[in-house]
Design a protein around this motif. Structure first.
Motif, PDB file in Angstrom:
ATOM      1  N   GLY A  83      63.865  26.147  26.805  1.00 34.67           N
ATOM      2  CA  GLY A  83      64.154  26.537  28.184  1.00 34.67           C
ATOM      3  C   GLY A  83      64.397  28.034  28.306  1.00 34.67           C
ATOM      4  N   LEU A  84      65.157  28.587  27.372  1.00 34.32           N
ATOM      5  CA  LEU A  84      65.430  30.026  27.367  1.00 34.32           C
ATOM      6  C   LEU A  84      64.145  30.825  27.178  1.00 34.32           C
ATOM      7  CD1 LEU A  84      67.619  32.252  27.326  1.00 34.32           C
ATOM      8  CD2 LEU A  84      67.698  31.962  24.849  1.00 34.32           C
ATOM      9  N   ARG A  85      63.302  30.368  26.269  1.00 38.42           N
ATOM     10  CA  ARG A  85      62.034  31.057  26.007  1.00 38.42           C
ATOM     11  C   ARG A  85      61.122  31.001  27.234  1.00 38.42           C
ATOM     12  NH1 ARG A  85      56.759  29.540  23.742  1.00 38.42           N
ATOM     13  NH2 ARG A  85      55.962  31.287  22.554  1.00 38.42           N
ATOM     14  N   ASN A  86      61.012  29.833  27.856  1.00 36.79           N
ATOM     15  CA  ASN A  86      60.146  29.701  29.026  1.00 36.79           C
ATOM     16  C   ASN A  86      60.668  30.541  30.192  1.00 36.79           C
ATOM     17  OD1 ASN A  86      57.798  28.685  30.159  1.00 36.79           O
ATOM     18  ND2 ASN A  86      58.877  27.019  31.154  1.00 36.79           N
ATOM     19  N   THR A  91      59.958  35.232  33.747  1.00 31.74           N
ATOM     20  CA  THR A  91      60.580  36.365  34.432  1.00 31.74           C
ATOM     21  C   THR A  91      60.132  37.713  33.897  1.00 31.74           C
ATOM     22  OG1 THR A  91      62.515  36.195  32.989  1.00 31.74           O
ATOM     23  CG2 THR A  91      62.634  35.094  35.130  1.00 31.74           C
ATOM     24  N   GLU A  92      59.862  37.798  32.575  1.00 30.20           N
ATOM     25  CA  GLU A  92      59.544  39.091  31.983  1.00 30.20           C
ATOM     26  C   GLU A  92      58.140  39.163  31.387  1.00 30.20           C
ATOM     27  OE1 GLU A  92      62.601  40.142  29.195  1.00 30.20           O
ATOM     28  OE2 GLU A  92      64.160  39.374  30.523  1.00 30.20           O
ATOM     29  N   GLY A  93      57.472  38.044  31.246  1.00 30.55           N
ATOM     30  CA  GLY A  93      56.128  38.021  30.686  1.00 30.55           C
ATOM     31  C   GLY A  93      56.118  37.698  29.202  1.00 30.55           C
ATOM     32  N   ARG A  94      55.006  37.193  28.743  1.00 31.60           N
ATOM     33  CA  ARG A  94      54.855  36.796  27.335  1.00 31.60           C
ATOM     34  C   ARG A  94      54.962  37.991  26.399  1.00 31.60           C
ATOM     35  NH1 ARG A  94      53.385  32.308  24.725  1.00 31.60           N
ATOM     36  NH2 ARG A  94      52.910  31.180  26.615  1.00 31.60           N
ATOM     37  N   THR A  95      54.562  39.159  26.857  1.00 32.04           N
ATOM     38  CA  THR A  95      54.607  40.344  26.001  1.00 32.04           C
ATOM     39  C   THR A  95      56.031  40.779  25.683  1.00 32.04           C
ATOM     40  OG1 THR A  95      54.424  41.785  27.923  1.00 32.04           O
ATOM     41  CG2 THR A  95      52.372  41.198  26.801  1.00 32.04           C
ATOM     42  N   GLU A 103      57.373  33.445  18.077  1.00 32.95           N
ATOM     43  CA  GLU A 103      56.721  32.552  17.124  1.00 32.95           C
ATOM     44  C   GLU A 103      56.134  31.349  17.860  1.00 32.95           C
ATOM     45  OE1 GLU A 103      56.323  32.944  13.827  1.00 32.95           O
ATOM     46  OE2 GLU A 103      57.262  34.916  13.994  1.00 32.95           O
ATOM     47  N   ASP A 104      54.827  31.217  17.833  1.00 37.32           N
ATOM     48  CA  ASP A 104      54.183  30.081  18.482  1.00 37.32           C
ATOM     49  C   ASP A 104      53.889  28.969  17.490  1.00 37.32           C
ATOM     50  OD1 ASP A 104      54.122  30.769  21.170  1.00 37.32           O
ATOM     51  OD2 ASP A 104      52.299  31.928  20.952  1.00 37.32           O
ATOM     52  N   LYS A 105      53.278  29.321  16.386  1.00 35.00           N
ATOM     53  CA  LYS A 105      52.824  28.304  15.440  1.00 35.00           C
ATOM     54  C   LYS A 105      53.948  27.771  14.564  1.00 35.00           C
ATOM     55  CE  LYS A 105      48.085  29.764  15.435  1.00 35.00           C
ATOM     56  NZ  LYS A 105      46.947  30.226  14.712  1.00 35.00           N
ATOM     57  N   SER A 106      54.778  28.646  14.044  1.00 37.31           N
ATOM     58  CA  SER A 106      55.802  28.174  13.116  1.00 37.31           C
ATOM     59  C   SER A 106      56.908  27.390  13.819  1.00 37.31           C
ATOM     60  CB  SER A 106      56.396  29.342  12.332  1.00 37.31           C
ATOM     61  OG  SER A 106      57.005  30.262  13.210  1.00 37.31           O
TER      62      SER A 106
END
Length: 168
Positions: A83-86, A91-95, A103-106
Motif C-alpha cells: 500500500g505504501l509503495r503504490n 503521488t510521486e511516480g515510479r521514478t 525492487e520489482d522482481k525480488s
C-alpha cells in the motif's frame, strides 16, 4: 517521455488508464469514471480481503493453527508495504522509488500478497483525483507553458521582421 502534439502544435496530454484524457477538462465523463473507478477499486479491495480471510481461515482450521498468527502478521506487513509503495507511485511516480520499493522482481511475492494494500491505496487516491493525475497534470502544464512562451516569442519575432520589412 515523448511529447505528442495536437493539431495546432500544442503538447497533447498523456492518457491515464481508465480515464484517457478526460482528466484535462474534468467534464462529466471524468466524474463518472472517477466514481466507477473508486467503486471498482473498493470492490476489488473487498474481494481480495475476503480471499485472504478465507485463506487464513483454512490455515486456522488445519493442524497448523499456531501458524495462523504468523501468517496474519506476514499478510499485514506485506499489505502495508504494498500500500505504501503504490501510494508513492500514484503521488510521486515510479521514478521516485528507491531502495526496497524499487525492487520489482525480488519482492514480487510481497507485492502479490500485499495486493489488497495496493488496491486500498488506489481506492483512497481515486477519492482525491484520478490516480496519477497530479503527475500528468504537472508535466502537461509545464509543457503547455513552455509551448506558450515559445509561441509568443515566435509571434514577436515575426512581428518585428514584418515591421522591419515595411520600414526598410
Amino acid at each position: 517521455m515523448s511529447t505528442t502534439t495536437t493539431g495546432d502544435g500544442a503538447p497533447a496530454p498523456e492518457p491515464i488508464r481508465f480515464f484517457g484524457t478526460t482528466w484535462v477538462d474534468r467534464g462529466a465523463a471524468y466524474w463518472l469514471r472517477r466514481v466507477l473507478v473508486s467503486l471498482g477499486a473498493l470492490a476489488a479491495t473487498a474481494a481480495g480481503a475476503l480471499l485472504l480471510r478465507l485463506g487464513v481461515s483454512g490455515v486456522r482450521l488445519s493442524d497448523a493453527a499456531p501458524l495462523s498468527l504468523l501468517l496474519m502478521l506476514a499478510i499485514g506487513v506485506c499489505t502495508a508495504l504494498a500500500g505504501l509503495r503504490n501510494w508513492k507511485i500514484l503521488t510521486e511516480g515510479r521514478t521516485s522509488l528507491t531502495g526496497w520499493m524499487a525492487e520489482d522482481k525480488s519482492l514480487a511475492g510481497v507485492w502479490l500478497i500485499g495486493s489488497v494494500g495496493a488496491l486500498a491505496a488506489y481506492f483512497l487516491r481515486s477519492l482525491v483525483e484520478a490516480p496519477g493525475e497530479g503527475l500528468k497534470r504537472a508535466v502537461h502544464d509545464q509543457q503547455t507553458a513552455t509551448w506558450q512562451r515559445r509561441r509568443s516569442a515566435r509571434a514577436e519575432r515575426d512581428a518585428r521582421r514584418t515591421a522591419r520589412r515595411r520600414t526598410g
